[in-house]
Motif scaffolding. Structure first.
Motif, short mmCIF file in Angstrom:
data_model
loop_
_atom_site.label_atom_id
_atom_site.label_comp_id
_atom_site.label_asym_id
_atom_site.label_seq_id
_atom_site.Cartn_x
_atom_site.Cartn_y
_atom_site.Cartn_z
N TRP A 1 0.93 -1.11 0.01
CA TRP A 1 0.00 0.07 0.14
C TRP A 1 0.74 1.18 0.05
CZ3 TRP A 1 -4.75 0.48 -1.53
CH2 TRP A 1 -5.53 -0.45 -1.47
N SER A 2 2.00 1.22 0.57
CA SER A 2 3.03 2.38 0.57
C SER A 2 3.66 2.36 -0.96
CB SER A 2 4.10 2.09 1.55
OG SER A 2 3.70 2.20 3.12
N ALA A 3 3.54 1.46 -1.37
CA ALA A 3 4.08 1.58 -3.08
C ALA A 3 3.07 1.99 -3.86
CB ALA A 3 4.64 0.25 -3.49
N ALA A 4 1.88 1.44 -3.64
CA ALA A 4 0.70 2.20 -4.38
C ALA A 4 0.45 3.76 -4.08
CB ALA A 4 -0.91 1.33 -4.05
N PHE A 5 0.69 4.25 -2.91
CA PHE A 5 0.73 5.38 -2.77
C PHE A 5 1.25 5.72 -1.36
CE2 PHE A 5 -1.11 9.77 -2.20
CZ PHE A 5 -1.70 10.15 -3.38
N PRO A 6 2.33 6.64 -1.42
CA PRO A 6 3.12 6.99 -0.03
C PRO A 6 2.25 7.33 0.99
CG PRO A 6 4.63 7.39 -2.00
CD PRO A 6 3.12 7.24 -2.63
N GLY A 7 2.10 6.89 2.13
CA GLY A 7 1.38 7.35 3.36
C GLY A 7 0.24 6.38 3.60
N PHE A 8 -0.17 5.63 2.61
CA PHE A 8 -1.44 4.68 3.06
C PHE A 8 -0.89 3.64 3.92
CE2 PHE A 8 -3.84 5.57 -1.07
CZ PHE A 8 -4.54 6.66 -0.52
N ILE B 1 12.08 10.19 -5.61
CA ILE B 1 12.33 8.53 -5.60
C ILE B 1 12.89 8.19 -4.05
CG2 ILE B 1 14.02 6.85 -6.37
CD1 ILE B 1 13.99 8.10 -8.92
N PRO B 2 13.80 8.81 -3.49
CA PRO B 2 14.27 8.62 -2.12
C PRO B 2 13.35 8.60 -0.86
CG PRO B 2 15.60 10.05 -2.90
CD PRO B 2 14.67 10.24 -3.93
N VAL B 3 12.23 9.39 -1.18
CA VAL B 3 11.05 9.42 -0.28
C VAL B 3 10.09 8.34 -0.54
CG1 VAL B 3 9.15 10.97 0.79
CG2 VAL B 3 11.29 12.10 0.32
N TYR B 4 9.94 8.02 -1.75
CA TYR B 4 9.15 6.99 -2.09
C TYR B 4 9.51 5.73 -1.65
CZ TYR B 4 6.47 3.77 -5.12
OH TYR B 4 5.49 2.96 -5.92
N ILE B 5 10.91 5.29 -1.88
CA ILE B 5 11.49 4.21 -1.00
C ILE B 5 11.44 4.20 0.39
CG2 ILE B 5 13.67 2.70 -1.22
CD1 ILE B 5 14.13 3.90 -4.15
N PHE B 6 11.62 5.40 0.74
CA PHE B 6 11.55 5.32 2.31
C PHE B 6 10.39 5.01 2.93
CE2 PHE B 6 10.23 7.73 5.93
CZ PHE B 6 11.20 7.28 7.02
N GLY B 7 9.19 5.48 2.32
CA GLY B 7 7.98 5.29 2.82
C GLY B 7 7.50 3.45 2.49
N ILE B 8 8.13 3.05 1.65
CA ILE B 8 7.89 1.49 1.44
C ILE B 8 8.73 0.84 2.82
CG2 ILE B 8 8.00 -0.62 0.11
CD1 ILE B 8 7.94 1.46 -2.26
N TRP B 9 10.05 1.14 2.89
CA TRP B 9 10.85 0.62 3.60
C TRP B 9 10.34 0.53 5.41
CZ3 TRP B 9 13.75 2.93 7.55
CH2 TRP B 9 14.57 1.95 8.19
N ASP B 10 9.84 1.88 5.47
CA ASP B 10 9.62 2.33 6.84
C ASP B 10 8.26 1.98 7.31
OD1 ASP B 10 10.04 4.32 9.31
OD2 ASP B 10 8.17 4.71 8.72
N SER B 11 7.20 1.74 6.35
CA SER B 11 6.27 0.89 6.56
C SER B 11 6.13 -0.53 6.95
CB SER B 11 5.03 1.21 5.65
OG SER B 11 5.56 0.67 4.33
N TYR B 12 7.12 -1.12 6.12
CA TYR B 12 7.38 -2.70 6.47
C TYR B 12 7.95 -2.96 7.91
CZ TYR B 12 9.46 -7.33 5.70
OH TYR B 12 9.76 -8.48 5.81
#
Length: 266
Positions: free
Chosen positions: A36-43, A98-109
């Protein structure tokens, strides 16, 4: 006013019921949250009830996405115009996107894995929490609701499913942004033209850059409302079970052990 006032003797709690909603920790699949973070950062963070982090990443996605022309590039890519997609991308914004997008996925996991561990410890501690909260503006309490109704209301307008299960913060945020997306995408105007049979006018009036935000927001609203309805029902049953056991079960009660039936073969 709450029906249970915490004395802060517990190291961890599994849930908190307030007039703004029911927040609880429960087991989640970290891969789904990361998706879901990959689909839309923040979700992904909103699913974890990490509201401040989720709001920041969501607003970041909308602003930087529009400035970098990411959605427009996706549209051209879908149409097979790869060179046009490369041309319209603004690298000045893309390189910070790009860096913030990747951070959102990593941090949510990472956060999901940690919170699963916290839930296991909190569940074993089994400390009581309030199940009824009443204030001047709202009333919230644990009860059972129908997950199908959450999905149906979310299909009409994202955010209504969250209101149904009393997730006020998420509902308020989602409803505001769905209005913004409808306004700038001219979605309702295009739908009106479609009903009138004016296909070309409906196609020309739509803003595809803003329209691409809709699938993620609709999908998130449906999934979030359904998941939280199911988990709130489980929390209600768990709290009710603990209450009945504490107040009505005899201290001398001993559960009967089941005996395995013996089968005699002659």
């Amino acid at each position: 006013m709450d029906n249970h006032t915490s004395d802060n003797t517990a190291r961890r709690y599994t849930a908190h019921v307030s007039i703004l909603g029911t927040t609880q920790i429960h087991l989640r699949n970290p891969y789904i949250i990361a998706w879901w973070s990959a689909a839309f950062p923040g979700f992904g963070h909103l699913l974890l009830s990490k509201y401040l982090r989720g709001f920041v990443l969501f607003i970041w996605e909308v602003i930087v996405n529009l400035q970098a022309n990411v959605n427009l590039a996706m549209i051209y890519s879908f149409q097979g115009e790869i060179e046009m997609a490369k041309e319209i991308l603004d690298t000045r914004w893309l390189l910070i996107y790009i860096p913030v997008y990747i951070f959102g996925i990593w941090d949510s996991y990472r956060t999901t894995v940690d919170m699963n561990k916290v839930y296991i410890l909190a569940d074993r501690e089994a400390h009581p929490f309030n199940s009824f909260s009443i204030g001047a503006l709202e009333i919230n309490y644990l009860d059972k609701r129908n997950p199908v109704m959450s999905v149906l209301w979310s299909l009409f307008i994202p955010g209504l499913g969250q209101l149904y299960v009393h997730r006020i913060v998420t509902a308020f945020f989602v409803i505001i942004w769905i209005v913004v997306f409808f306004y700038y995408s001219h979605g309702l105007e295009a739908i009106s033209l479609l009903f009138l049979g004016e296909i070309k006018e409906a196609t020309s009036v739509i803003n595809p850059e803003w329209l691409l935000f809709f699938p993620s927001l609709y999908g998130f609203s449906i999934f979030d409302s359904y998941m939280n309805t199911v988990e709130n029902n489980k929390l209600f049953e768990k709290e009710q079970r603990a209450f009945l056991k504490k107040n009505y079960q005899s201290p001398t009660f001993q559960p009967m052990k089941s005996k395995k039936s013996e089968v005699i073969i002659e």
